[in-house]
Design a protein around this motif. Structure first.
Motif, PDB file in Angstrom:
ATOM      1  N   ASN A 195     -11.406  -8.968   1.526  1.00 48.65           N
ATOM      2  CA  ASN A 195     -11.009 -10.197   2.206  1.00 48.65           C
ATOM      3  C   ASN A 195     -11.984 -11.284   1.793  1.00 48.65           C
ATOM      4  O   ASN A 195     -13.165 -11.225   2.097  1.00 48.65           O
ATOM      5  CB  ASN A 195     -11.035  -9.973   3.727  1.00 48.65           C
ATOM      6  N   TYR A 196     -11.479 -12.250   1.069  1.00 45.66           N
ATOM      7  CA  TYR A 196     -12.274 -13.373   0.596  1.00 45.66           C
ATOM      8  C   TYR A 196     -11.583 -14.628   1.100  1.00 45.66           C
ATOM      9  O   TYR A 196     -10.365 -14.624   1.239  1.00 45.66           O
ATOM     10  CB  TYR A 196     -12.328 -13.346  -0.937  1.00 45.66           C
ATOM     11  N   PRO A 197     -12.277 -15.687   1.405  1.00 43.83           N
ATOM     12  CA  PRO A 197     -11.603 -16.873   1.950  1.00 43.83           C
ATOM     13  C   PRO A 197     -10.358 -17.261   1.140  1.00 43.83           C
ATOM     14  O   PRO A 197     -10.443 -17.549  -0.047  1.00 43.83           O
ATOM     15  CB  PRO A 197     -12.669 -17.961   1.870  1.00 43.83           C
ATOM     16  N   GLY A 198      -9.209 -17.192   1.800  1.00 45.88           N
ATOM     17  CA  GLY A 198      -7.951 -17.568   1.171  1.00 45.88           C
ATOM     18  C   GLY A 198      -7.291 -16.484   0.348  1.00 45.88           C
ATOM     19  O   GLY A 198      -6.180 -16.676  -0.136  1.00 45.88           O
ATOM     20  N   LEU A 199      -7.966 -15.358   0.166  1.00 45.54           N
ATOM     21  CA  LEU A 199      -7.424 -14.288  -0.673  1.00 45.54           C
ATOM     22  C   LEU A 199      -7.580 -12.930  -0.010  1.00 45.54           C
ATOM     23  O   LEU A 199      -8.551 -12.677   0.701  1.00 45.54           O
ATOM     24  CB  LEU A 199      -8.147 -14.215  -2.021  1.00 45.54           C
ATOM     25  N   LEU A 200      -6.620 -12.062  -0.275  1.00 42.64           N
ATOM     26  CA  LEU A 200      -6.715 -10.664   0.110  1.00 42.64           C
ATOM     27  C   LEU A 200      -6.417  -9.851  -1.137  1.00 42.64           C
ATOM     28  O   LEU A 200      -5.392 -10.071  -1.793  1.00 42.64           O
ATOM     29  CB  LEU A 200      -5.695 -10.318   1.204  1.00 42.64           C
ATOM     30  N   ALA A 201      -7.318  -8.962  -1.494  1.00 37.15           N
ATOM     31  CA  ALA A 201      -7.095  -8.067  -2.634  1.00 37.15           C
ATOM     32  C   ALA A 201      -7.021  -6.644  -2.111  1.00 37.15           C
ATOM     33  O   ALA A 201      -7.786  -6.253  -1.223  1.00 37.15           O
ATOM     34  CB  ALA A 201      -8.214  -8.204  -3.660  1.00 37.15           C
ATOM     35  N   ILE A 202      -6.083  -5.888  -2.650  1.00 37.40           N
ATOM     36  CA  ILE A 202      -5.920  -4.482  -2.302  1.00 37.40           C
ATOM     37  C   ILE A 202      -5.941  -3.701  -3.598  1.00 37.40           C
ATOM     38  O   ILE A 202      -5.238  -4.039  -4.556  1.00 37.40           O
ATOM     39  CB  ILE A 202      -4.598  -4.233  -1.563  1.00 37.40           C
ATOM     40  N   GLY A 203      -6.747  -2.654  -3.635  1.00 36.85           N
ATOM     41  CA  GLY A 203      -6.802  -1.781  -4.799  1.00 36.85           C
ATOM     42  C   GLY A 203      -6.522  -0.348  -4.388  1.00 36.85           C
ATOM     43  O   GLY A 203      -6.980   0.095  -3.337  1.00 36.85           O
ATOM     44  N   VAL A 204      -5.756   0.356  -5.202  1.00 35.61           N
ATOM     45  CA  VAL A 204      -5.481   1.769  -4.957  1.00 35.61           C
ATOM     46  C   VAL A 204      -5.934   2.534  -6.198  1.00 35.61           C
ATOM     47  O   VAL A 204      -5.392   2.353  -7.291  1.00 35.61           O
ATOM     48  CB  VAL A 204      -3.992   2.026  -4.646  1.00 35.61           C
ATOM     49  N   PHE A 205      -6.945   3.376  -6.006  1.00 31.87           N
ATOM     50  CA  PHE A 205      -7.540   4.165  -7.093  1.00 31.87           C
ATOM     51  C   PHE A 205      -6.944   5.562  -7.095  1.00 31.87           C
ATOM     52  O   PHE A 205      -6.713   6.153  -6.045  1.00 31.87           O
ATOM     53  CB  PHE A 205      -9.058   4.270  -6.907  1.00 31.87           C
ATOM     54  N   ASP A 206      -6.702   6.075  -8.306  1.00 26.86           N
ATOM     55  CA  ASP A 206      -6.339   7.487  -8.460  1.00 26.86           C
ATOM     56  C   ASP A 206      -7.060   8.043  -9.679  1.00 26.86           C
ATOM     57  O   ASP A 206      -7.637   7.306 -10.462  1.00 26.86           O
ATOM     58  CB  ASP A 206      -4.819   7.667  -8.574  1.00 26.86           C
ATOM     59  N   GLU A 207      -7.035   9.347  -9.830  1.00 25.31           N
ATOM     60  CA  GLU A 207      -7.810  10.017 -10.876  1.00 25.31           C
ATOM     61  C   GLU A 207      -7.060  10.189 -12.197  1.00 25.31           C
ATOM     62  O   GLU A 207      -7.553  10.827 -13.104  1.00 25.31           O
ATOM     63  CB  GLU A 207      -8.245  11.392 -10.371  1.00 25.31           C
TER      64      GLU A 207
ATOM     65  N   GLY B 112       9.608   0.393  -7.215  1.00 26.35           N
ATOM     66  CA  GLY B 112       8.526   0.206  -6.255  1.00 26.35           C
ATOM     67  C   GLY B 112       7.536  -0.842  -6.732  1.00 26.35           C
ATOM     68  O   GLY B 112       7.112  -1.711  -5.971  1.00 26.35           O
ATOM     69  N   LEU B 113       7.168  -0.771  -8.003  1.00 26.24           N
ATOM     70  CA  LEU B 113       6.238  -1.768  -8.541  1.00 26.24           C
ATOM     71  C   LEU B 113       6.896  -3.138  -8.656  1.00 26.24           C
ATOM     72  O   LEU B 113       6.225  -4.166  -8.563  1.00 26.24           O
ATOM     73  CB  LEU B 113       5.688  -1.314  -9.892  1.00 26.24           C
ATOM     74  N   LEU B 114       8.210  -3.163  -8.823  1.00 29.48           N
ATOM     75  CA  LEU B 114       8.915  -4.436  -8.826  1.00 29.48           C
ATOM     76  C   LEU B 114       8.833  -5.080  -7.437  1.00 29.48           C
ATOM     77  O   LEU B 114       8.608  -6.289  -7.310  1.00 29.48           O
ATOM     78  CB  LEU B 114      10.369  -4.221  -9.235  1.00 29.48           C
TER      79      LEU B 114
ATOM     80  N   THR C 184      -7.457   1.902 -11.172  1.00 28.64           N
ATOM     81  CA  THR C 184      -7.156   1.220  -9.920  1.00 28.64           C
ATOM     82  C   THR C 184      -6.058   0.206 -10.193  1.00 28.64           C
ATOM     83  O   THR C 184      -6.141  -0.565 -11.149  1.00 28.64           O
ATOM     84  CB  THR C 184      -8.396   0.495  -9.360  1.00 28.64           C
ATOM     85  N   VAL C 185      -5.020   0.225  -9.362  1.00 31.41           N
ATOM     86  CA  VAL C 185      -3.981  -0.801  -9.411  1.00 31.41           C
ATOM     87  C   VAL C 185      -4.337  -1.802  -8.316  1.00 31.41           C
ATOM     88  O   VAL C 185      -4.572  -1.428  -7.169  1.00 31.41           O
ATOM     89  CB  VAL C 185      -2.572  -0.212  -9.190  1.00 31.41           C
ATOM     90  N   TRP C 186      -4.397  -3.061  -8.695  1.00 29.82           N
ATOM     91  CA  TRP C 186      -4.828  -4.139  -7.807  1.00 29.82           C
ATOM     92  C   TRP C 186      -3.677  -5.087  -7.508  1.00 29.82           C
ATOM     93  O   TRP C 186      -2.829  -5.332  -8.371  1.00 29.82           O
ATOM     94  CB  TRP C 186      -5.937  -4.963  -8.459  1.00 29.82           C
TER      95      TRP C 186
ATOM     96  N   VAL D  52       0.839  -1.207   0.000  1.00 28.65           N
ATOM     97  CA  VAL D  52       0.000   0.000   0.000  1.00 28.65           C
ATOM     98  C   VAL D  52       0.870   1.251   0.000  1.00 28.65           C
ATOM     99  O   VAL D  52       0.585   2.220  -0.703  1.00 28.65           O
ATOM    100  CB  VAL D  52      -0.982  -0.016   1.191  1.00 28.65           C
ATOM    101  N   SER D  53       1.933   1.233   0.771  1.00 31.33           N
ATOM    102  CA  SER D  53       2.835   2.382   0.821  1.00 31.33           C
ATOM    103  C   SER D  53       3.424   2.673  -0.560  1.00 31.33           C
ATOM    104  O   SER D  53       3.478   3.823  -0.996  1.00 31.33           O
ATOM    105  CB  SER D  53       3.948   2.124   1.829  1.00 31.33           C
ATOM    106  N   GLU D  54       3.859   1.638  -1.256  1.00 25.01           N
ATOM    107  CA  GLU D  54       4.420   1.815  -2.608  1.00 25.01           C
ATOM    108  C   GLU D  54       3.375   2.336  -3.583  1.00 25.01           C
ATOM    109  O   GLU D  54       3.640   3.248  -4.366  1.00 25.01           O
ATOM    110  CB  GLU D  54       5.007   0.499  -3.124  1.00 25.01           C
ATOM    111  N   LEU D  55       2.167   1.748  -3.541  1.00 26.55           N
ATOM    112  CA  LEU D  55       1.128   2.152  -4.495  1.00 26.55           C
ATOM    113  C   LEU D  55       0.631   3.573  -4.232  1.00 26.55           C
ATOM    114  O   LEU D  55       0.455   4.358  -5.167  1.00 26.55           O
ATOM    115  CB  LEU D  55      -0.023   1.154  -4.478  1.00 26.55           C
ATOM    116  N   VAL D  56       0.404   3.914  -2.976  1.00 27.65           N
ATOM    117  CA  VAL D  56      -0.036   5.278  -2.650  1.00 27.65           C
ATOM    118  C   VAL D  56       1.089   6.259  -2.952  1.00 27.65           C
ATOM    119  O   VAL D  56       0.848   7.347  -3.480  1.00 27.65           O
ATOM    120  CB  VAL D  56      -0.512   5.374  -1.185  1.00 27.65           C
ATOM    121  N   GLY D  57       2.327   5.870  -2.666  1.00 29.34           N
ATOM    122  CA  GLY D  57       3.467   6.724  -2.997  1.00 29.34           C
ATOM    123  C   GLY D  57       3.550   7.006  -4.488  1.00 29.34           C
ATOM    124  O   GLY D  57       3.850   8.132  -4.908  1.00 29.34           O
TER     125      GLY D  57
END
Length: 148
Positions: free
Chosen positions: A60-72, A104-106, A127-129, A28-33
């Motif tokens: 949060n889905y059983p066995g999975l965690l997804a994080i999305g960072v949206f920007d304009e 950072g994305l690496l 959104t980057v997921w 999250v820090s990398e994506l928001v940065g």
């Protein structure tokens, strides 16, 4: 970025996913940065310093965690394609393996099990997921923890 990291950590602890906190907070820090340093909202291209919107999504889905960072900014992210050169082939030129940009994305790609992006609604923003397979994250955490 601190607010996003703290929010992610708090939710993951509440969901009993404490073992995923460190990796998720770094991602999250990398994506928001990246949004703060590189994204320019589509309708504000001529207004430097204008306010912008950043949304962080946690799923949060059983066995999975997804994080999305949206920007304009609807410009697609420059996701690294992966490694093209084997460290064995790089020889004395190991610096050839470190990209000039996109580090950072690496890092994000190394920590997460999948990274992709999707355009925003009506073509505005993106959104980057990232996806974490929680069984793998837990196993990695447990191996490190038990080795101490």
């Amino acid at each position: 970025m601190k607010a996003a990291r703290d929010m992610v950590g708090s939710y993951l602890e509440t969901w009993s996913l404490g073992y995923a906190v460190d990796d998720a907070k770094l991602v999250v820090s990398e994506l928001v940065g990246n949004v703060v340093h590189h994204a320019v909202p589509d309708e504000r291209l001529s207004m430097p310093g204008a306010k912008r919107r950043i949304d962080v999504w946690l799923i949060n889905y059983p066995g999975l965690l997804a994080i999305g960072v949206f920007d304009e900014d609807s410009t697609p992210p420059d996701l690294p394609a992966g490694e093209f050169i084997s460290p064995d082939l790089a020889g004395d030129f190991i610096e050839a393996l470190v990209p000039d940009r996109g580090r950072g994305l690496l890092i994000v790609q190394r920590l997460a099990d999948a990274v992709w992006w999707s355009p925003g609604l009506k073509g505005a923003g993106k959104t980057v997921w990232v996806r974490f397979d929680l069984d793998r994250v837990w196993a990695d955490w447990w191996a490190e923890y038990s080795a101490r």
